[in-house]
Design a protein around this motif. Structure first.
Motif, PDB file in Angstrom:
ATOM      1  N   LEU A   1       0.829  -1.206   0.000  1.00 38.58           N
ATOM      2  CA  LEU A   1       0.000   0.000   0.000  1.00 38.58           C
ATOM      3  C   LEU A   1       0.865   1.257   0.000  1.00 38.58           C
ATOM      4  CD1 LEU A   1      -1.262  -2.148   2.426  1.00 38.58           C
ATOM      5  CD2 LEU A   1      -3.193  -0.774   1.730  1.00 38.58           C
ATOM      6  N   THR A   2       0.327   2.314  -0.624  1.00 39.81           N
ATOM      7  CA  THR A   2       0.979   3.622  -0.613  1.00 39.81           C
ATOM      8  C   THR A   2      -0.042   4.684  -0.239  1.00 39.81           C
ATOM      9  OG1 THR A   2       0.538   3.962  -2.969  1.00 39.81           O
ATOM     10  CG2 THR A   2       2.666   2.965  -2.392  1.00 39.81           C
ATOM     11  N   ASP A   3       0.450   5.854   0.096  1.00 39.14           N
ATOM     12  CA  ASP A   3      -0.385   6.997   0.474  1.00 39.14           C
ATOM     13  C   ASP A   3       0.129   8.206  -0.306  1.00 39.14           C
ATOM     14  OD1 ASP A   3      -1.469   9.281   1.724  1.00 39.14           O
ATOM     15  OD2 ASP A   3      -1.418   8.368   3.705  1.00 39.14           O
ATOM     16  N   ALA A   4      -0.723   8.835  -1.083  1.00 40.46           N
ATOM     17  CA  ALA A   4      -0.318   9.986  -1.894  1.00 40.46           C
ATOM     18  C   ALA A   4       0.277  11.109  -1.045  1.00 40.46           C
ATOM     19  CB  ALA A   4      -1.506  10.507  -2.698  1.00 40.46           C
ATOM     20  N   ASP A   5      -0.129  11.196   0.217  1.00 35.87           N
ATOM     21  CA  ASP A   5       0.404  12.227   1.112  1.00 35.87           C
ATOM     22  C   ASP A   5       1.769  11.862   1.689  1.00 35.87           C
ATOM     23  OD1 ASP A   5      -1.834  13.833   0.710  1.00 35.87           O
ATOM     24  OD2 ASP A   5      -2.901  12.963   2.420  1.00 35.87           O
ATOM     25  N   LYS A   6       2.209  10.626   1.463  1.00 35.12           N
ATOM     26  CA  LYS A   6       3.514  10.159   1.955  1.00 35.12           C
ATOM     27  C   LYS A   6       4.233   9.455   0.801  1.00 35.12           C
ATOM     28  CE  LYS A   6       1.422   9.377   6.444  1.00 35.12           C
ATOM     29  NZ  LYS A   6       0.880   8.367   7.346  1.00 35.12           N
ATOM     30  N   PRO A   7       4.661  10.216  -0.194  1.00 34.65           N
ATOM     31  CA  PRO A   7       5.179   9.610  -1.424  1.00 34.65           C
ATOM     32  C   PRO A   7       6.473   8.813  -1.260  1.00 34.65           C
ATOM     33  CG  PRO A   7       5.528  11.970  -1.448  1.00 34.65           C
ATOM     34  CD  PRO A   7       4.676  11.673  -0.248  1.00 34.65           C
ATOM     35  N   ASP A   8       7.133   8.947  -0.125  1.00 29.55           N
ATOM     36  CA  ASP A   8       8.372   8.197   0.093  1.00 29.55           C
ATOM     37  C   ASP A   8       8.153   6.951   0.950  1.00 29.55           C
ATOM     38  OD1 ASP A   8       7.861   9.529   2.498  1.00 29.55           O
ATOM     39  OD2 ASP A   8       9.987   9.850   2.927  1.00 29.55           O
ATOM     40  N   GLN A   9       6.880   6.596   1.230  1.00 30.26           N
ATOM     41  CA  GLN A   9       6.606   5.453   2.096  1.00 30.26           C
ATOM     42  C   GLN A   9       5.818   4.358   1.392  1.00 30.26           C
ATOM     43  OE1 GLN A   9       5.087   6.310   6.007  1.00 30.26           O
ATOM     44  NE2 GLN A   9       6.353   8.146   6.207  1.00 30.26           N
ATOM     45  N   VAL A  10       6.107   3.127   1.805  1.00 29.31           N
ATOM     46  CA  VAL A  10       5.371   1.944   1.352  1.00 29.31           C
ATOM     47  C   VAL A  10       5.025   1.154   2.607  1.00 29.31           C
ATOM     48  CG1 VAL A  10       5.477  -0.195   0.012  1.00 29.31           C
ATOM     49  CG2 VAL A  10       6.616   1.873  -0.838  1.00 29.31           C
ATOM     50  N   PHE A  11       3.764   0.748   2.697  1.00 34.49           N
ATOM     51  CA  PHE A  11       3.287  -0.021   3.843  1.00 34.49           C
ATOM     52  C   PHE A  11       2.898  -1.416   3.374  1.00 34.49           C
ATOM     53  CE2 PHE A  11      -0.179  -1.536   6.564  1.00 34.49           C
ATOM     54  CZ  PHE A  11       0.423  -1.465   7.811  1.00 34.49           C
ATOM     55  N   LEU A  12       3.342  -2.428   4.099  1.00 33.97           N
ATOM     56  CA  LEU A  12       2.990  -3.815   3.794  1.00 33.97           C
ATOM     57  C   LEU A  12       2.131  -4.389   4.910  1.00 33.97           C
ATOM     58  CD1 LEU A  12       6.484  -5.267   2.792  1.00 33.97           C
ATOM     59  CD2 LEU A  12       4.853  -4.009   1.367  1.00 33.97           C
ATOM     60  N   TYR A  13       1.122  -5.162   4.503  1.00 34.22           N
ATOM     61  CA  TYR A  13       0.340  -5.960   5.440  1.00 34.22           C
ATOM     62  C   TYR A  13       0.435  -7.396   4.955  1.00 34.22           C
ATOM     63  CZ  TYR A  13      -3.434  -8.047   8.064  1.00 34.22           C
ATOM     64  OH  TYR A  13      -4.162  -8.874   8.893  1.00 34.22           O
ATOM     65  N   GLU A  14       1.056  -8.246   5.781  1.00 36.52           N
ATOM     66  CA  GLU A  14       1.284  -9.634   5.412  1.00 36.52           C
ATOM     67  C   GLU A  14       0.622 -10.533   6.455  1.00 36.52           C
ATOM     68  OE1 GLU A  14       5.546 -10.288   4.704  1.00 36.52           O
ATOM     69  OE2 GLU A  14       5.741  -8.106   4.666  1.00 36.52           O
ATOM     70  N   LEU A  15       0.001 -11.602   5.995  1.00 35.55           N
ATOM     71  CA  LEU A  15      -0.679 -12.521   6.901  1.00 35.55           C
ATOM     72  C   LEU A  15      -0.166 -13.936   6.651  1.00 35.55           C
ATOM     73  CD1 LEU A  15      -2.877 -12.517   9.102  1.00 35.55           C
ATOM     74  CD2 LEU A  15      -4.543 -12.967   7.294  1.00 35.55           C
ATOM     75  N   TYR A  16       0.337 -14.550   7.712  1.00 34.84           N
ATOM     76  CA  TYR A  16       0.926 -15.887   7.651  1.00 34.84           C
ATOM     77  C   TYR A  16       0.192 -16.832   8.593  1.00 34.84           C
ATOM     78  CZ  TYR A  16       4.673 -13.470   5.264  1.00 34.84           C
ATOM     79  OH  TYR A  16       5.383 -12.711   4.357  1.00 34.84           O
ATOM     80  N   THR A  17       0.337 -18.122   8.338  1.00 31.21           N
ATOM     81  CA  THR A  17      -0.268 -19.142   9.184  1.00 31.21           C
ATOM     82  C   THR A  17       0.235 -19.010  10.617  1.00 31.21           C
ATOM     83  OG1 THR A  17      -0.421 -20.642   7.306  1.00 31.21           O
ATOM     84  CG2 THR A  17      -0.588 -21.625   9.500  1.00 31.21           C
ATOM     85  N   ASP A  18       1.536 -18.789  10.771  1.00 33.73           N
ATOM     86  CA  ASP A  18       2.155 -18.673  12.092  1.00 33.73           C
ATOM     87  C   ASP A  18       3.532 -18.033  11.935  1.00 33.73           C
ATOM     88  OD1 ASP A  18       3.714 -20.765  11.037  1.00 33.73           O
ATOM     89  OD2 ASP A  18       2.600 -22.300  12.154  1.00 33.73           O
ATOM     90  N   SER A  19       4.244 -17.861  13.040  1.00 32.87           N
ATOM     91  CA  SER A  19       5.559 -17.214  12.975  1.00 32.87           C
ATOM     92  C   SER A  19       6.561 -18.067  12.190  1.00 32.87           C
ATOM     93  CB  SER A  19       6.080 -16.885  14.368  1.00 32.87           C
ATOM     94  OG  SER A  19       6.249 -18.058  15.125  1.00 32.87           O
ATOM     95  N   ALA A  20       6.402 -19.392  12.212  1.00 27.70           N
ATOM     96  CA  ALA A  20       7.298 -20.261  11.437  1.00 27.70           C
ATOM     97  C   ALA A  20       7.134 -20.008   9.939  1.00 27.70           C
ATOM     98  CB  ALA A  20       7.031 -21.729  11.772  1.00 27.70           C
ATOM     99  N   ALA A  21       5.917 -19.751   9.495  1.00 31.63           N
ATOM    100  CA  ALA A  21       5.676 -19.440   8.081  1.00 31.63           C
ATOM    101  C   ALA A  21       6.342 -18.114   7.706  1.00 31.63           C
ATOM    102  CB  ALA A  21       4.182 -19.397   7.785  1.00 31.63           C
ATOM    103  N   PHE A  22       6.320 -17.149   8.616  1.00 33.14           N
ATOM    104  CA  PHE A  22       7.014 -15.884   8.359  1.00 33.14           C
ATOM    105  C   PHE A  22       8.522 -16.103   8.327  1.00 33.14           C
ATOM    106  CE2 PHE A  22       9.027 -11.949   9.982  1.00 33.14           C
ATOM    107  CZ  PHE A  22       8.834 -11.185   8.842  1.00 33.14           C
TER     108      PHE A  22
END
Length: 97
Positions: A43-64
């Motif tokens: 995800l990005t925000d037009a008001d923060k052009p130098d930032q990228v945000f990630l949302y990641e969902l895993y089964t558990d911490s081992a999957a990450f």
């Protein structure tokens, strides 16, 4: 139990055009190649052009952990190391309801 990762990248000046295709390639590979990766939003925000945000969902911490050890993640990290000014990573575990 699900395990969520949130990442906020701050990208160096004039590096977003080079960074974003690599980021999207990493996200796509994660979803296709990692059975424990259920979601990988970029995800990005037009008001923060130098930032990228990630949302990641895993089964558990081992999957990450498996994600962090993957060839595509390591290639992405190496390719973008000089483009990233700052990176904040937080992890969240789902609370049973």
């Amino acid at each position: 139990m699900m395990f969520a990762i949130c990442v906020t990248f701050r990208i160096a000046s004039k590096q977003m055009e080079a960074f974003m295709p690599l980021m999207l390639e990493n996200a796509s590979a994660s979803k296709k190649l990692e059975p424990g990766c259920h979601r990988f939003d970029v995800l990005t925000d037009a008001d923060k052009p130098d930032q990228v945000f990630l949302y990641e969902l895993y089964t558990d911490s081992a999957a990450f952990d498996a994600h962090c050890d993957s060839a595509h993640f390591n290639a992405f990290s190496a390719a973008t190391a000089d483009m990233v000014v700052d990176k904040e990573v937080t992890s969240w575990s789902m609370v049973a309801s």
